[in-house]
Design a protein around this motif. Sequence first.
Motif, PDB file in Angstrom:
ATOM      1  N   TRP A 161       0.779  -1.210  -0.083  1.00 15.32           N
ATOM      2  CA  TRP A 161       0.283  -0.293   0.082  1.00 15.32           C
ATOM      3  C   TRP A 161       1.031   1.548   0.403  1.00 15.32           C
ATOM      4  N   ASP A 186      -1.370   0.106  -5.562  1.00 11.28           N
ATOM      5  CA  ASP A 186      -2.652  -0.053  -4.572  1.00 11.28           C
ATOM      6  C   ASP A 186      -2.072   1.063  -3.189  1.00 11.28           C
ATOM      7  N   GLY A 188      -3.634   3.840  -0.526  1.00 13.79           N
ATOM      8  CA  GLY A 188      -4.988   3.823   0.346  1.00 13.79           C
ATOM      9  C   GLY A 188      -4.967   5.378   0.391  1.00 13.79           C
ATOM     10  N   ALA A 214     -10.032   2.165  -0.548  1.00 13.72           N
ATOM     11  CA  ALA A 214      -8.543   1.443  -0.936  1.00 13.72           C
ATOM     12  C   ALA A 214      -8.512   1.415  -2.431  1.00 13.72           C
ATOM     13  N   LEU A 231      -4.471  -2.912   4.872  1.00 16.38           N
ATOM     14  CA  LEU A 231      -5.051  -1.204   4.780  1.00 16.38           C
ATOM     15  C   LEU A 231      -4.971  -0.530   6.503  1.00 16.38           C
TER      16      LEU A 231
END
Length: 289
Positions: A161, A186, A188, A214, A231
């Motif tokens: 993340w 990825d 967040g 997310a 996350l």
Amino acid sequence: MNRLRPFKQVDVFTAVPYLGNPLAVVMDGEGLTTEAMQHFTNWTNLSEATFLLPPTQPGADYRVRIFCPGRELPFAGHPTLGSCHAWLQAGGRPQGAHVVQECGVGLVKLRRDGGRLAFAAPPLRRGGPLPEDDVALIARGLGVDRADILHHAWCDNGPNWRGVMLRSAEQVLALRPDAGVLAGLDIGVVGPRGKVGVVGARDASDACAFEVRAFFPGNQGLAEDPVTGSLNAALAQWLIGAGLAPAQYVASQGTALGRAGRVHVSRDETGEVWIGGASVTCVDGTVAL
């Protein structure tokens, strides 16, 4: 040849069915190949499925393999809580004060926290600020000005993340990300709530400090996860450690998808961060695998 195996479908980070993040749990994964686990996960069309197995490490109560469409994950938060909920509901008994789950990142502790379960956040594999090129790319992909990203950090605890904080929860909820710009990342996103009350809150204990979203690569481009334990674990370690969040708070996630996920975060006196949430079983039966 397929055989019937105990199976549960659990909704995680909610006490109200169908408002959280669903998880498929195959209670007996023995004898299944990795390919069979991956094929079944893809078929469920859920964000994750898990397969429970006997532990292989001393001190573990059970082993879990966690899959999302297309790949196996070393760790994920909502599958950790949902699998533990299913294991306990099926009669599992921990050896000690905590439930100890074995997964790809090693041993993860879980505790009962009122009517919820909570897991100890695994150590970050990578932290610290993101490269400025990444921040500029994320801003462009989210459709916000670079100046609207107030803080940013690596939030890698298995899933890779990249975390960014925007100015407000309202700005987070208004995002319409560009899948082409954010392909392969990825992401967040977190934003503080200006007021204690939140839409969909059922009581004062449900008041949320942050809104979280997310985004990750999916089968058809960029996907959004309803509620994401990994996350939120990494965000909590970053935000609390940086003084951007209190040692105890509740985060809301899933609002943009019509869900009402609630993630309960707390850092204990030893500095360990715990990520908790309710779970409810929605389907209980068998599956042919």
